[in-house]
Design a protein around this motif. Structure first.
Motif, mmCIF file in Angstrom:
data_model
loop_
_atom_site.group_PDB
_atom_site.id
_atom_site.type_symbol
_atom_site.label_atom_id
_atom_site.label_comp_id
_atom_site.label_asym_id
_atom_site.label_seq_id
_atom_site.Cartn_x
_atom_site.Cartn_y
_atom_site.Cartn_z
ATOM 1 N N ALA A 79 -33.392 40.754 -13.466
ATOM 2 C CA ALA A 79 -33.298 39.405 -12.994
ATOM 3 C C ALA A 79 -33.733 38.337 -13.954
ATOM 4 O O ALA A 79 -33.026 37.320 -14.360
ATOM 5 N N LYS A 80 -35.074 38.590 -14.705
ATOM 6 C CA LYS A 80 -35.143 37.720 -15.695
ATOM 7 C C LYS A 80 -34.224 37.601 -16.824
ATOM 8 O O LYS A 80 -33.898 36.374 -17.427
ATOM 9 N N LEU A 81 -33.967 38.669 -17.140
ATOM 10 C CA LEU A 81 -32.927 38.791 -18.265
ATOM 11 C C LEU A 81 -31.447 38.158 -17.972
ATOM 12 O O LEU A 81 -31.008 37.674 -18.925
ATOM 13 N N SER A 82 -31.192 38.313 -16.881
ATOM 14 C CA SER A 82 -29.821 37.593 -16.258
ATOM 15 C C SER A 82 -29.968 36.258 -16.456
ATOM 16 O O SER A 82 -28.958 35.484 -16.771
ATOM 17 N N LEU A 83 -31.048 35.873 -15.703
ATOM 18 C CA LEU A 83 -31.130 34.334 -15.768
ATOM 19 C C LEU A 83 -31.148 33.537 -17.075
ATOM 20 O O LEU A 83 -30.925 32.717 -17.448
ATOM 21 N N GLU A 84 -32.116 34.434 -17.819
ATOM 22 C CA GLU A 84 -32.199 34.038 -19.370
ATOM 23 C C GLU A 84 -30.699 33.771 -20.016
ATOM 24 O O GLU A 84 -30.436 32.832 -20.672
ATOM 25 N N ASN A 85 -30.073 35.005 -19.808
ATOM 26 C CA ASN A 85 -28.564 34.951 -20.326
ATOM 27 C C ASN A 85 -27.768 33.676 -19.987
ATOM 28 O O ASN A 85 -26.832 33.328 -20.633
ATOM 29 N N LYS A 86 -27.742 33.470 -18.761
ATOM 30 C CA LYS A 86 -27.135 32.170 -18.093
ATOM 31 C C LYS A 86 -27.712 30.990 -18.634
ATOM 32 O O LYS A 86 -26.786 30.035 -18.986
ATOM 33 N N ALA A 87 -28.704 31.099 -18.788
ATOM 34 C CA ALA A 87 -29.650 29.820 -19.143
ATOM 35 C C ALA A 87 -29.126 29.421 -20.595
ATOM 36 O O ALA A 87 -28.987 28.418 -21.116
ATOM 37 N N ALA A 88 -29.082 30.405 -21.481
ATOM 38 C CA ALA A 88 -28.322 30.466 -22.833
ATOM 39 C C ALA A 88 -27.078 30.005 -22.901
ATOM 40 O O ALA A 88 -26.650 29.476 -24.109
ATOM 41 N N ARG A 89 -25.995 30.398 -22.083
ATOM 42 C CA ARG A 89 -24.813 29.975 -22.028
ATOM 43 C C ARG A 89 -24.431 29.255 -20.720
ATOM 44 O O ARG A 89 -23.875 29.919 -19.664
ATOM 45 N N PRO A 90 -24.843 27.936 -20.497
ATOM 46 C CA PRO A 90 -24.663 27.288 -19.112
ATOM 47 C C PRO A 90 -23.249 27.184 -18.887
ATOM 48 O O PRO A 90 -23.178 27.166 -17.578
ATOM 49 N N GLN A 91 -22.159 27.143 -19.690
ATOM 50 C CA GLN A 91 -21.012 26.946 -19.524
ATOM 51 C C GLN A 91 -20.218 28.178 -19.636
ATOM 52 O O GLN A 91 -20.237 28.952 -20.563
ATOM 53 N N PRO A 92 -19.438 28.644 -18.643
ATOM 54 C CA PRO A 92 -18.684 29.857 -18.818
ATOM 55 C C PRO A 92 -17.648 30.072 -19.648
ATOM 56 O O PRO A 92 -17.024 28.862 -20.043
ATOM 57 N N TYR A 93 -17.349 31.181 -20.232
ATOM 58 C CA TYR A 93 -16.033 31.101 -21.254
ATOM 59 C C TYR A 93 -15.004 30.652 -20.342
ATOM 60 O O TYR A 93 -14.763 30.706 -19.175
ATOM 61 N N ALA A 94 -14.020 29.904 -21.191
ATOM 62 C CA ALA A 94 -12.818 29.252 -20.730
ATOM 63 C C ALA A 94 -11.965 30.411 -20.391
ATOM 64 O O ALA A 94 -11.018 30.444 -19.428
ATOM 65 N N VAL A 95 -11.952 31.384 -21.346
ATOM 66 C CA VAL A 95 -11.177 32.659 -21.132
ATOM 67 C C VAL A 95 -12.102 33.879 -21.199
ATOM 68 O O VAL A 95 -12.465 34.009 -22.275
#
Length: 234
Positions: A79-95
């Motif tokens: 869970a912590k790694l998932s949250l850290e990954n999302k925090a490092a990339r707050p904007q999702p990929y366009a494609v």
């Protein structure tokens, strides 16, 4: 103390925690399967195995608590790694492109969450023995074999004779093995033991191991639904 703090605070440390706890949980899954498959050796074998475990609670309970700690640490690190990954990339990929990834790797968090729910149900079903009750007031705890031991064989036959229970069990095992098919391989990467040379072999070995485990666990409810052990229902 500083080393422990660094392990729990750094991303690399959390990956180590996931890898080590995941491997320990994998060993338990294999050992648990070996015990459960004794049902195919008949009531005497599986009941003797169950009696041994129930007669050595001073060994069983420390093992259970250790596995619970490993499971909670594994979930926490994921869970912590998932949250850290999302925090490092707050904007999702366009494609979004899934090139280089598999369905198992993209659904690790989801499958892990469902597996946790499955584990809770499975423990309530066969360990706490609170799921089954019939109109005579019988529960799994009332099943006693001729040797005055808990009749594990009859408990498994009665439990898996319910198609809904067996279906949910097989689904849970399928998700567990989907989780393992990626987790076993990524474990070596987290520990720094996977090179590009051995990567294809490790990924294939992880898929084969996951398939063998799935076939082993699912063979029990399938066999019981097909009529195996029906004499225990009389």
């Amino acid at each position: 103390m500083n080393i422990i703090k660094h392990i729990f605070s750094s991303s690399l440390g959390k990956k180590y925690i996931m890898a080590v706890t995941g491997f320990c949980l994998f060993l338990f899954v294999v050992a648990h399967l070996a015990g459960n498959l004794q049902v195919f050796m008949g009531p005497e074998a599986i009941n003797r195995y169950g009696h041994f475990l129930q007669s050595n609670l001073e060994l069983v309970w420390p093992a259970r608590l250790t596995l619970l700690v490993f499971l909670l640490l594994h979930i926490w690190a994921a869970a912590k790694l998932s949250l850290e990954n999302k925090a490092a990339r707050p904007q999702p990929y366009a494609v979004y492109e899934s090139r280089g990834s598999t369905y198992a790797s993209r659904t690790m968090l989801m499958s892990g969450t469902i597996i946790f729910v499955f584990i809770v149900y499975h423990l309530l079903h066969f360990t706490a023995e609170i799921q089954y009750i019939n109109f005579t007031g019988q529960t799994f705890a009332t099943f006693i074999d001729p040797e005055k031991r808990h009749d594990i064989f009859k408990m498994m036959v009665v439990g898996f004779n319910n198609p809904w229970v067996s279906g949910f069990y097989i689904l849970g095992i399928a998700l567990l093995c989907l989780h393992l098919s990626h987790g076993l391989s990524s474990m070596f990467q987290s520990l720094g033991w996977r090179s590009e040379t051995y990567r294809p072999f490790l990924e294939q070995a992880a898929r084969v191991a996951a398939l063998v485990i799935f076939l082993g666990y699912s063979s029990i409810p399938v066999a019981i639904l097909s009529g195996y052990g029906k004499w225990a229902l009389k």
